[in-house]
Motif scaffolding. Structure first.
Motif, PDB file in Angstrom:
ATOM      1  N   ASP A 186     -17.187  43.130 -45.776  1.00  0.00           N
ATOM      2  CA  ASP A 186     -17.313  43.186 -44.320  1.00  0.00           C
ATOM      3  C   ASP A 186     -18.806  43.325 -43.977  1.00  0.00           C
ATOM      4  OD1 ASP A 186     -17.377  43.832 -41.649  1.00  0.00           O
ATOM      5  OD2 ASP A 186     -15.931  45.488 -41.788  1.00  0.00           O
ATOM      6  N   LYS A 212     -20.463  46.624 -43.259  1.00  0.00           N
ATOM      7  CA  LYS A 212     -20.862  47.568 -44.313  1.00  0.00           C
ATOM      8  C   LYS A 212     -22.382  47.516 -44.502  1.00  0.00           C
ATOM      9  CE  LYS A 212     -20.680  48.838 -49.125  1.00  0.00           C
ATOM     10  NZ  LYS A 212     -20.076  48.792 -50.432  1.00  0.00           N
ATOM     11  N   GLY A 242     -23.137  50.359 -42.322  1.00  0.00           N
ATOM     12  CA  GLY A 242     -22.962  51.286 -43.447  1.00  0.00           C
ATOM     13  C   GLY A 242     -24.273  51.550 -44.179  1.00  0.00           C
ATOM     14  N   CYS A 258     -40.889  54.986 -56.087  1.00  0.00           N
ATOM     15  CA  CYS A 258     -41.302  54.743 -54.692  1.00  0.00           C
ATOM     16  C   CYS A 258     -42.332  55.742 -54.204  1.00  0.00           C
ATOM     17  CB  CYS A 258     -40.087  54.775 -53.776  1.00  0.00           C
ATOM     18  SG  CYS A 258     -38.741  53.757 -54.351  1.00  0.00           S
ATOM     19  N   TYR A 318     -32.340  44.484 -57.957  1.00  0.00           N
ATOM     20  CA  TYR A 318     -31.169  45.028 -58.660  1.00  0.00           C
ATOM     21  C   TYR A 318     -30.379  43.848 -59.213  1.00  0.00           C
ATOM     22  CZ  TYR A 318     -32.242  49.294 -56.057  1.00  0.00           C
ATOM     23  OH  TYR A 318     -32.870  50.399 -55.544  1.00  0.00           O
ATOM     24  N   PRO A 362     -23.879  47.080 -56.626  1.00  0.00           N
ATOM     25  CA  PRO A 362     -23.940  47.760 -55.312  1.00  0.00           C
ATOM     26  C   PRO A 362     -25.353  47.816 -54.736  1.00  0.00           C
ATOM     27  CG  PRO A 362     -22.702  49.080 -56.919  1.00  0.00           C
ATOM     28  CD  PRO A 362     -23.300  47.933 -57.676  1.00  0.00           C
ATOM     29  N   LYS A 408     -24.764  56.962 -56.344  1.00  0.00           N
ATOM     30  CA  LYS A 408     -24.345  58.223 -55.693  1.00  0.00           C
ATOM     31  C   LYS A 408     -25.288  59.357 -56.086  1.00  0.00           C
ATOM     32  CE  LYS A 408     -20.843  56.162 -53.843  1.00  0.00           C
ATOM     33  NZ  LYS A 408     -21.158  55.390 -52.655  1.00  0.00           N
ATOM     34  N   SER A 459     -28.347  59.015 -56.914  1.00  0.00           N
ATOM     35  CA  SER A 459     -29.661  58.802 -56.285  1.00  0.00           C
ATOM     36  C   SER A 459     -29.672  59.363 -54.868  1.00  0.00           C
ATOM     37  CB  SER A 459     -30.056  57.317 -56.306  1.00  0.00           C
ATOM     38  OG  SER A 459     -29.323  56.560 -55.371  1.00  0.00           O
ATOM     39  N   HIS A 483     -38.802  58.015 -46.538  1.00  0.00           N
ATOM     40  CA  HIS A 483     -38.659  56.859 -47.428  1.00  0.00           C
ATOM     41  C   HIS A 483     -37.301  56.227 -47.122  1.00  0.00           C
ATOM     42  CE1 HIS A 483     -38.232  54.197 -50.712  1.00  0.00           C
ATOM     43  NE2 HIS A 483     -37.281  54.904 -51.294  1.00  0.00           N
ATOM     44  N   PRO A 504     -34.899  53.534 -48.591  1.00  0.00           N
ATOM     45  CA  PRO A 504     -34.393  52.524 -49.526  1.00  0.00           C
ATOM     46  C   PRO A 504     -33.440  51.576 -48.790  1.00  0.00           C
ATOM     47  CG  PRO A 504     -33.334  54.650 -49.903  1.00  0.00           C
ATOM     48  CD  PRO A 504     -34.407  54.874 -48.896  1.00  0.00           C
ATOM     49  N   TYR A 505     -32.788  52.105 -47.773  1.00  0.00           N
ATOM     50  CA  TYR A 505     -32.037  51.375 -46.756  1.00  0.00           C
ATOM     51  C   TYR A 505     -32.026  52.345 -45.586  1.00  0.00           C
ATOM     52  CZ  TYR A 505     -28.344  54.308 -48.752  1.00  0.00           C
ATOM     53  OH  TYR A 505     -27.619  55.379 -49.224  1.00  0.00           O
ATOM     54  N   LYS A 537     -30.028  53.575 -43.422  1.00  0.00           N
ATOM     55  CA  LYS A 537     -29.026  54.636 -43.271  1.00  0.00           C
ATOM     56  C   LYS A 537     -29.459  55.903 -44.009  1.00  0.00           C
ATOM     57  CE  LYS A 537     -24.556  55.936 -42.539  1.00  0.00           C
ATOM     58  NZ  LYS A 537     -23.536  55.061 -43.032  1.00  0.00           N
ATOM     59  N   LYS A 542     -29.156  59.954 -43.041  1.00  0.00           N
ATOM     60  CA  LYS A 542     -28.594  61.021 -43.890  1.00  0.00           C
ATOM     61  C   LYS A 542     -29.631  62.128 -44.066  1.00  0.00           C
ATOM     62  CE  LYS A 542     -25.929  57.980 -47.030  1.00  0.00           C
ATOM     63  NZ  LYS A 542     -24.518  58.309 -46.879  1.00  0.00           N
ATOM     64  N   ASN A 548     -35.651  47.179 -49.073  1.00  0.00           N
ATOM     65  CA  ASN A 548     -36.426  48.201 -49.764  1.00  0.00           C
ATOM     66  C   ASN A 548     -37.722  47.566 -50.281  1.00  0.00           C
ATOM     67  OD1 ASN A 548     -37.267  50.548 -50.970  1.00  0.00           O
ATOM     68  ND2 ASN A 548     -35.463  50.800 -52.270  1.00  0.00           N
ATOM     69  N   SER A 582     -37.696  58.077 -57.147  1.00  0.00           N
ATOM     70  CA  SER A 582     -36.628  58.430 -58.087  1.00  0.00           C
ATOM     71  C   SER A 582     -37.194  58.855 -59.431  1.00  0.00           C
ATOM     72  CB  SER A 582     -35.705  57.230 -58.313  1.00  0.00           C
ATOM     73  OG  SER A 582     -34.910  57.022 -57.181  1.00  0.00           O
TER      74      SER A 582
END
Ligand code: CAA
Length: 381
Positions: free
Chosen positions: A30, A33, A37, A112, A144, A149, A200, A202, A234, A236-237, A239, A243, A273, A305
């Motif tokens: 979708d 997402k 997302g 990064c 990636y 993902p 997850k 990360s 920073h 990475p995406y 969203k 968070k 990213n 990371s």
């Protein structure tokens, strides 16, 4: 004490772009997402004659055309996606920009986070030699594995940052918060062109590092959360910034809501990213899209990371009042790819043992011309 910080900041990206709607059609996911997302619309894809050197040199050229090269005796190149295990990518940039031999050049690596380490080193150099200016270049291609993902969170871009005394854009304040921890959330072995990532882990490692770095900032005399007007993370995406802001609000008890997130994400939503450059693309995005920031304090969270992170603060200086959306036109000018062409570019790897000339595709000021005698060749277009 003299103010030291970011005097000027310029971004560059690639010739090509992949729309995440096109990727969604291919993957059967979708599209919401990706757009909601993950908070991503597109990602930049380098042409065969583009890489971290050409992007970094293009960003730096545009910056130096405004500021001149007076006082530049250090060039620090931060990257996760280096093109040589030994030679700093900045040495190629030094030549492409026509800088004099009297310049120290080095590469800094920590996923990064590298650009923030470079900026702090630059601040130290300028503190000792206030007439000098340091050119920091952050440039990365985030890759990636196909069908993983992480694929929709790829991207590519560069930021050129001139650090000086009496800076026009952002004074970097002395207090900063640090947090380092050995964690296997994302890494890239020397023989791999794509990152290995535990997605997850990360996310939780990023958020834990952020609160750890925040606590260290407070312990080292940093400002109260209420004295910070805008937070840039920073991304990475994009969203992830949402968070982070929610976690910081919970951690500090402040009512941060979603203030500043949209303004700080305008460029990142479209570049994807860009590892070391992502935080500074966010800084440019906020400065270019939010009027009235002069005199306000920014909080910047840098995460690399593995992991090393730093929370720093800066006060926006009057030169930022002259900024406007200077980068959207460049993003609009990228040439869209279909999925087959994108996958072909993704698969492309040039072995250093074979001489090769790359096709002429990019319209940027510099191009990667190919490999001769196992050495990479660059040229001004
Ligand atoms: N409509 C709207 N939203 C949707 C949706 C739909 N139809 N379907 C799913 N979503 C939402 C999910 O609810 C989820 O939202 P939350 O995170 O708020 O819960 C979001 O879309 C992502 O969905 P999933 O968690 O199912 O996504 P995924 O398992 O496919 O992978 C990822 C997400 C782990 C970030 C993956 O893209 C990845 O591995 N990316 C690379 C690693 C990365 O970027 N990590 C970030 C921290 S590390 C770091 O910052 C350093 C760095 O630069 C790499």
């Amino acid at each position: 004490m003299t103010a030291i910080g970011i005097h000027d900041l310029e971004l560059a990206s690639t010739h090509h772009v992949l729309d995440l709607g096109v990727l969604a059609e291919h993957t059967g996911v979708d599209p919401a997402k990706y757009r909601l997302g993950l908070g991503q619309d597109e990602f930049s894809v380098p042409a065969p004659d583009e890489d971290i050197v050409t992007m970094g040199a293009s960003a730096a050229l545009a910056l130096l055309e405004r500021t001149g090269t007076r006082g530049v005796r250090t060039l620090l190149f931060a990257t996760e996606s280096g093109i040589d295990h030994s030679k700093a990518a900045g040495v190629f940039v030094h030549q492409l920009l026509g800088l004099p031999p009297q310049v120290r050049v080095a590469e800094i690596k920590q996923a990064c986070y590298g650009a923030t380490a470079a900026i702090q080193a630059a601040v130290g150099i300028v503190q000792r030699h206030p007439d000098e200016r340091v050119l920091v270049i952050a440039s990365d291609v985030a890759r990636y594995a196909l069908d993983s993902p992480g694929e929709p969170t790829q991207g590519a871009g560069a930021a050129a940052i001139l650090v000086s005394a009496d800076p026009a854009l952002v004074e970097i304040e002395a207090a900063s918060g640090l947090f380092s921890e050995n964690v296997d959330d994302f890494w890239r072995p020397n023989d791999s062109s794509t990152a290995i990532v535990d997605g997850k882990l990360s996310i939780s490692a990023y958020l834990d590092a952020m609160t750890g770095a925040w606590d260290d900032l407070v312990a080292h005399g940093g400002p109260d959360i209420g004295a910070i007007d805008r937070l840039v993370y920073h991304q990475p995406y994009t969203k992830m910034a949402k968070k982070a802001q929610a976690r910081l609000a919970e951690h500090t008890g402040a009512e941060l809501g979603e203030a500043g997130l949209a303004e700080g994400a305008v460029y990142n939503r479209r570049i994807g990213n860009a590892y070391t450059a992502s935080l500074y693309a966010g800084v440019a995005s906020v400065l270019d899209h939010e009027p009235g920031l002069v005199g306000k304090r920014l909080g910047l969270f840098s995460y690399g990371s593995g992991s090393v992170s730093e929370f720093l603060t800066g006060v926006v200086r009057p030169g930022a009042a002259g900024r406007d959306d200077r980068f959207t036109a460049a993003l609009d000018a990228r040439v869209p790819l279909d999925v087959a062409a994108y996958r072909e570019l993704h698969a492309q790897q040039l072995p250093s043992a074979v001489d090769v000339e790359t096709p002429r595709v990019t319209e940027a000021p510099f191009r990667f011309a190919g490999i001769r005698g196992a050495s990479r060749r660059y040229e001004r277009r």
